[in-house]
Every structure is written in structure tokens, then in C-alpha cells.
Design a protein around this motif. Structure first.
Motif, PDB file in Angstrom:
ATOM      1  N   GLN A 181      41.057  43.583  42.047  1.00 10.94           N
ATOM      2  CA  GLN A 181      40.567  42.403  41.730  1.00 10.94           C
ATOM      3  C   GLN A 181      40.993  41.817  40.237  1.00 10.94           C
ATOM      4  O   GLN A 181      41.398  40.285  40.624  1.00 10.94           O
ATOM      5  CB  GLN A 181      39.686  42.054  41.499  1.00 10.94           C
ATOM      6  CG  GLN A 181      38.215  42.815  42.852  1.00 10.94           C
ATOM      7  CD  GLN A 181      36.812  42.289  42.757  1.00 10.94           C
ATOM      8  OE1 GLN A 181      36.264  41.843  42.218  1.00 10.94           O
ATOM      9  NE2 GLN A 181      36.532  42.296  44.265  1.00 10.94           N
ATOM     10  N   GLN A 182      41.028  41.927  39.270  1.00 12.72           N
ATOM     11  CA  GLN A 182      41.674  41.460  37.975  1.00 12.72           C
ATOM     12  C   GLN A 182      43.581  40.688  38.339  1.00 12.72           C
ATOM     13  O   GLN A 182      44.122  39.961  38.118  1.00 12.72           O
ATOM     14  CB  GLN A 182      41.451  41.984  37.017  1.00 12.72           C
ATOM     15  CG  GLN A 182      41.904  41.186  36.231  1.00 12.72           C
ATOM     16  CD  GLN A 182      41.062  40.652  35.396  1.00 12.72           C
ATOM     17  OE1 GLN A 182      39.851  39.912  36.056  1.00 12.72           O
ATOM     18  NE2 GLN A 182      41.179  39.456  34.234  1.00 12.72           N
TER      19      GLN A 182
ATOM     20  N   LYS B 159      44.038  38.616  40.964  1.00 15.73           N
ATOM     21  CA  LYS B 159      43.334  36.943  39.991  1.00 15.73           C
ATOM     22  C   LYS B 159      44.542  36.705  39.451  1.00 15.73           C
ATOM     23  O   LYS B 159      45.292  36.050  39.300  1.00 15.73           O
ATOM     24  CB  LYS B 159      42.238  37.232  39.335  1.00 15.73           C
ATOM     25  CG  LYS B 159      41.351  35.327  38.730  1.00 15.73           C
ATOM     26  CD  LYS B 159      40.248  36.912  37.775  1.00 15.73           C
ATOM     27  CE  LYS B 159      39.593  35.369  38.783  1.00 15.73           C
ATOM     28  NZ  LYS B 159      38.189  35.774  37.598  1.00 15.73           N
ATOM     29  N   GLN B 160      45.052  37.135  38.517  1.00 11.71           N
ATOM     30  CA  GLN B 160      46.338  38.075  37.518  1.00 11.71           C
ATOM     31  C   GLN B 160      47.675  36.991  38.576  1.00 11.71           C
ATOM     32  O   GLN B 160      48.155  35.880  38.238  1.00 11.71           O
ATOM     33  CB  GLN B 160      46.905  37.896  36.668  1.00 11.71           C
ATOM     34  CG  GLN B 160      45.418  38.755  35.686  1.00 11.71           C
ATOM     35  CD  GLN B 160      45.659  39.830  35.377  1.00 11.71           C
ATOM     36  OE1 GLN B 160      46.195  40.805  35.807  1.00 11.71           O
ATOM     37  NE2 GLN B 160      45.595  39.830  33.879  1.00 11.71           N
TER      38      GLN B 160
ATOM     39  N   LYS C 241      47.162  35.733  41.589  1.00 14.80           N
ATOM     40  CA  LYS C 241      47.196  34.008  41.947  1.00 14.80           C
ATOM     41  C   LYS C 241      47.793  33.511  40.458  1.00 14.80           C
ATOM     42  O   LYS C 241      47.432  31.591  41.223  1.00 14.80           O
ATOM     43  CB  LYS C 241      45.701  34.152  42.858  1.00 14.80           C
ATOM     44  CG  LYS C 241      45.421  32.854  42.900  1.00 14.80           C
ATOM     45  CD  LYS C 241      44.267  32.816  43.955  1.00 14.80           C
ATOM     46  CE  LYS C 241      44.359  31.491  45.040  1.00 14.80           C
ATOM     47  NZ  LYS C 241      42.802  31.583  45.868  1.00 14.80           N
ATOM     48  N   LYS C 242      46.603  33.004  39.745  1.00 15.87           N
ATOM     49  CA  LYS C 242      46.434  32.543  38.257  1.00 15.87           C
ATOM     50  C   LYS C 242      48.704  32.306  38.744  1.00 15.87           C
ATOM     51  O   LYS C 242      48.852  30.955  38.245  1.00 15.87           O
ATOM     52  CB  LYS C 242      46.429  32.940  36.743  1.00 15.87           C
ATOM     53  CG  LYS C 242      46.072  31.948  35.876  1.00 15.87           C
ATOM     54  CD  LYS C 242      45.979  32.392  35.091  1.00 15.87           C
ATOM     55  CE  LYS C 242      46.354  31.708  33.907  1.00 15.87           C
ATOM     56  NZ  LYS C 242      45.216  32.345  32.595  1.00 15.87           N
TER      57      LYS C 242
END
Length: 102
Positions: free
Chosen positions: A8-9, A12-13, A15-16
């Protein structure tokens, strides 16, 4: 192999980073790059999408007997602007890509 939290992390990274890259590409597209011939006798303005927006030619260099000289100055200005776009892309987007991609 990967824990759910780590995956998940990572997502998230990723996507950022995609959003940051899209923001940089949008900024490049909105930027005007002005190519200069020597003494600014010709100025070529491009946007970041490499579209020619404006071409200014100083009337002092317009000589009907030296069309080749005028052509050379236009080429110098155009190439200067395109080089600026390339350098800005490398600077802004290089952090998001493997070496040599930009």
C-alpha cells in the motif's frame, strides 16, 4: 513476499510520483522558451509542446540579396529554443526516469 502495508505504501508513493510528473509536464507545456540568434536579430518563441508561437525578425537583417543569411539566423533561434525545452525537460523530469530516457 511483500506485506500488505508495504505494498500500500509503495502504491501510494507511485501515485504521488505520477502526480508530480504530470504537474511538471503541465508546467513545461505552459512555459515559453525563447530562442535567440546572435544579437537577438531573430527570436523564436515555442511553448513546451514544441509549437512555434512567435517568430520575430529584426528588419535590419532582412536583405533580399542574403536570404540564406536570414534563414541561418532563423535556424539558430529555433534550435536554441528547442534546446532550452530539452534541457528543461531533462531537469524537471529526469528525476522520474531511468538515466538516458530524457
Amino acid at each position: 513476499m511483500f506485506g500488505g502495508q508495504n505494498m500500500q505504501q509503495m502504491m501510494k508513493q507511485a501515485k504521488k510520483m505520477q502526480q508530480q510528473m504530470a504537474d511538471e509536464q503541465a508546467a513545461i507545456a505552459k512555459t515559453d522558451y525563447i530562442g535567440h540568434a546572435p544579437s537577438d536579430v531573430v527570436l523564436a518563441t515555442f511553448n513546451g509542446d514544441r509549437e512555434l508561437k512567435d517568430l520575430q525578425i529584426n528588419e535590419e537583417i532582412v536583405d533580399p540579396e542574403d536570404v540564406d543569411g536570414l534563414s541561418d539566423m532563423v535556424i539558430v533561434a529555433v534550435n536554441d529554443a528547442l534546446k532550452q525545452i530539452e534541457q528543461d525537460q531533462q531537469k524537471r523530469l529526469g528525476q522520474f526516469a531511468p538515466k538516458g530516457m530524457f
